[in-house]
Design a protein around this motif. Structure first.
Motif, short mmCIF file in Angstrom:
data_model
loop_
_atom_site.label_atom_id
_atom_site.label_comp_id
_atom_site.label_asym_id
_atom_site.label_seq_id
_atom_site.Cartn_x
_atom_site.Cartn_y
_atom_site.Cartn_z
N TYR A 176 2.44 4.31 -18.45
CA TYR A 176 3.44 3.25 -18.42
C TYR A 176 4.72 3.60 -19.19
O TYR A 176 5.79 3.08 -18.88
N ILE A 177 4.59 4.49 -20.15
CA ILE A 177 5.81 4.95 -20.86
C ILE A 177 6.77 5.59 -19.87
O ILE A 177 7.97 5.27 -19.84
N PHE A 178 6.25 6.48 -19.03
CA PHE A 178 7.08 7.15 -18.02
C PHE A 178 7.55 6.14 -16.96
O PHE A 178 8.69 6.20 -16.50
N HIS A 179 6.65 5.24 -16.57
CA HIS A 179 6.96 4.22 -15.57
C HIS A 179 8.14 3.36 -16.02
O HIS A 179 9.10 3.15 -15.27
N PHE A 180 8.08 2.88 -17.25
CA PHE A 180 9.10 1.98 -17.76
C PHE A 180 10.46 2.69 -17.86
O PHE A 180 11.49 2.13 -17.48
N ILE A 181 10.44 3.91 -18.35
CA ILE A 181 11.70 4.67 -18.49
C ILE A 181 12.31 4.97 -17.12
O ILE A 181 13.50 4.75 -16.90
N TRP A 182 11.47 5.45 -16.19
CA TRP A 182 11.98 5.83 -14.88
C TRP A 182 12.54 4.64 -14.11
O TRP A 182 13.68 4.67 -13.63
N PHE A 183 11.77 3.54 -14.03
CA PHE A 183 12.24 2.40 -13.25
C PHE A 183 13.30 1.61 -14.00
O PHE A 183 14.09 0.89 -13.38
N GLY A 184 13.33 1.73 -15.31
CA GLY A 184 14.43 1.13 -16.06
C GLY A 184 15.75 1.75 -15.65
O GLY A 184 16.76 1.05 -15.46
N GLY A 234 16.16 1.04 -11.62
CA GLY A 234 16.50 -0.35 -11.34
C GLY A 234 17.92 -0.68 -11.73
O GLY A 234 18.56 -1.54 -11.12
N THR A 235 18.43 -0.01 -12.75
CA THR A 235 19.79 -0.27 -13.20
C THR A 235 20.83 0.40 -12.33
O THR A 235 21.88 -0.18 -12.01
N PHE A 236 20.53 1.63 -11.88
CA PHE A 236 21.54 2.40 -11.16
C PHE A 236 21.19 2.68 -9.70
O PHE A 236 22.04 3.09 -8.93
N SER A 260 0.79 -1.22 0.00
CA SER A 260 0.00 0.00 0.00
C SER A 260 0.83 1.28 0.00
O SER A 260 0.44 2.28 -0.60
N SER A 261 1.97 1.29 0.69
CA SER A 261 2.72 2.53 0.80
C SER A 261 3.50 2.82 -0.49
O SER A 261 3.89 1.91 -1.22
N ILE A 262 3.74 4.10 -0.73
CA ILE A 262 4.49 4.51 -1.91
C ILE A 262 5.92 3.96 -1.86
O ILE A 262 6.46 3.50 -2.87
N ASP A 263 6.53 4.00 -0.66
CA ASP A 263 7.90 3.49 -0.52
C ASP A 263 7.97 2.01 -0.89
O ASP A 263 8.91 1.56 -1.56
N ASP A 264 6.97 1.24 -0.44
CA ASP A 264 6.94 -0.19 -0.75
C ASP A 264 6.80 -0.41 -2.25
O ASP A 264 7.44 -1.30 -2.83
N GLN A 265 5.96 0.39 -2.88
CA GLN A 265 5.74 0.27 -4.32
C GLN A 265 7.02 0.59 -5.09
O GLN A 265 7.39 -0.13 -6.03
N VAL A 266 7.69 1.66 -4.69
CA VAL A 266 8.92 2.06 -5.37
C VAL A 266 9.99 0.99 -5.21
O VAL A 266 10.69 0.63 -6.16
N LEU A 289 9.51 -2.21 -4.67
CA LEU A 289 9.11 -3.40 -5.43
C LEU A 289 9.45 -3.24 -6.91
O LEU A 289 10.04 -4.13 -7.54
N GLU A 290 9.07 -2.09 -7.48
CA GLU A 290 9.32 -1.87 -8.91
C GLU A 290 10.82 -1.76 -9.20
O GLU A 290 11.31 -2.27 -10.21
N THR A 291 11.56 -1.10 -8.30
CA THR A 291 13.00 -1.00 -8.49
C THR A 291 13.65 -2.38 -8.46
O THR A 291 14.53 -2.68 -9.26
N ARG A 292 13.19 -3.22 -7.54
CA ARG A 292 13.72 -4.58 -7.45
C ARG A 292 13.45 -5.37 -8.72
O ARG A 292 14.31 -6.09 -9.22
N ARG A 293 12.24 -5.22 -9.26
CA ARG A 293 11.88 -5.95 -10.49
C ARG A 293 12.80 -5.56 -11.64
O ARG A 293 13.30 -6.41 -12.38
N TYR A 294 13.02 -4.28 -11.78
CA TYR A 294 13.82 -3.79 -12.91
C TYR A 294 15.32 -4.01 -12.69
O TYR A 294 16.09 -4.01 -13.65
N SER A 295 15.72 -4.20 -11.43
CA SER A 295 17.15 -4.36 -11.14
C SER A 295 17.70 -5.69 -11.64
O SER A 295 18.92 -5.85 -11.74
N LYS A 296 16.83 -6.64 -11.93
CA LYS A 296 17.29 -7.98 -12.31
C LYS A 296 17.73 -8.08 -13.76
O LYS A 296 18.24 -9.13 -14.18
N LEU A 297 17.56 -7.03 -14.54
CA LEU A 297 17.85 -7.11 -15.97
C LEU A 297 19.28 -7.56 -16.25
O LEU A 297 19.51 -8.36 -17.16
#
Length: 369
Positions: free
Chosen positions: A350-358, A361-363, A258-264, A266-274
């Motif tokens: 999602y365009i902004f979402h993908f670019i930002w967390f891409g 997640g990498t850096f 539910s929290s914004i920090d948790d969401q951020v 989670l998404e950062t972790r997902r993108y970090s695996k690339l």
């Protein structure tokens, strides 16, 4: 300008071709005949850490499975919990002796950290060939194990499925679930092509002998995330065919953070695996990143009067039609076509979402539970 337009056309048609290929894979999955033999034995594997608020709901949903009790077992790894998770597991284990088991995990083995360490302990205790995975904050529907059984025909070694999110706000829930529907649809389509792209550990199963054959999580055990997709990629050279729970049953609802920090996080972790993914996944992800970035540049050029509306509109139409064609078919299979009403919002966001967390997640860094 000409180079920009040509590149935009190339990436636009490549993007559309990607979804058309996935659509072919989706229908290949849909046409597969289910397993009709004797019910197969299944071990449900769960890693739980400080899940006193969720674990009882999960266990109750597993006890309500429309599947013979003698044909499955539930094994929960209590991963160093400091709350009442252990007490709840102990109570369920006593009242459901032989069906619900738990293994205490107090230390991490060399080369294994976090969830992978806990899952390894649970798998070691398991007695059955088919391992079905879910999370402590999930509530699989009553037909989950039945659908997993049907998906495991003799030549199928790995199965994925749909896992919708539960939020307090229905509006936010619908947008989030449409986003995740793309994720699950891409997984299903890629499975049909036998070229796996992604999977989620909340609704996933594979054969235990493959886990043993590749020495479990060895080699990826020190990566904090990736017990699902990284494990799938490790198993992939030995997987004959993939199955997918493509229907309205067999879903595994999960409580969303539910929290914004948790969401951020989670998404950062997902993108970090690339960086740990196979090369074809890296090329695909970078191509989509470049495509979305180019769409933003095209839009800026349009606003500045440096690109005609007719040309820009063609790029948008190609993107939207390919996405809608694909997701409409997937949503039809899982009975969630109403989610499509949120597409206009998601299509832009999602365009902004993908670019930002891409980039993040990498850096960037993230926190783990």
């Amino acid at each position: 300008m000409i180079v920009l337009i040509i590149l935009s056309y190339i990436l636009s048609f490549a993007y559309a071709g990607f979804f058309i290929a996935l659509l072919v894979g989706l229908y290949k999955i849909a046409k597969r005949k289910p397993y009709k033999g004797e019910k197969q034995k299944i071990s449900v594997i769960v890693a739980a850490r400080n899940e006193e608020k969720n674990i009882a709901s999960l266990l109750d949903s597993l006890l309500l499975q429309n599947y013979p009790k003698e044909k499955f077992e539930v094994i929960v790894a209590n991963d160093r919990s400091t709350d009442k998770t252990l007490d709840i597991l102990s109570r369920y284990s006593v009242t459901n002796f032989g069906l619900i088991k738990y293994v205490p995990v107090e230390t991490q083995k060399p080369g294994l950290i976090g969830k992978k360490n806990a899952l390894t302990e649970a798998i070691r205790l398991s007695e059955n060939e088919i391992l079905a995975f879910t999370d402590a904050d999930c509530t699989p529907d009553p037909e989950w194990l039945n659908k997993i059984n049907e998906a495991f025909t003799e030549d199928v070694d790995f199965v994925g499925g749909y896992s919708p999110l539960q939020l307090d706000s229905k509006f936010n829930q619908d947008i989030k679930n449409l986003e995740r529907a793309f994720f699950f649809g891409i997984a299903a389509g890629s499975f049909g092509l036998n070229i796996p792209i992604t999977v989620t550990g909340r609704n996933m199963a594979y054969r235990k002998r493959l886990f043993t054959k590749v020495n479990g999580f060895q080699g990826i055990g020190t990566i904090r995330s990736g017990d699902d997709d990284l494990m799938m990629f490790k198993l992939s050279p030995h997987i004959r065919n993939y199955g997918y729970l493509l229907g309205e049953e067999g879903t595994v609802p999960s409580k969303d953070r539910s929290s914004i920090d948790d969401q951020v996080n989670l998404e950062t972790r997902r993108y970090s695996k690339l960086k740990h993914h196979p090369q074809y996944i890296q090329i695909l992800s970078i191509s989509i990143f470049a495509y979305f970035l180019l769409l933003l540049i095209d839009t800026i050029m349009l606003i500045m009067g440096l690109m005609s509306f007719d040309i820009w509109y063609q790029f948008i139409i190609i993107k939207c039609l390919s996405e809608i064609l694909f997701i409409t078919n997937y949503l039809g299979f899982i009975g969630k076509t109403k989610l499509l009403v949120t597409y206009p919002i998601l299509g832009v966001y999602y365009i902004f979402h993908f670019i930002w967390f891409g980039i993040k997640g990498t850096f960037g860094n993230y926190k783990w539970k």
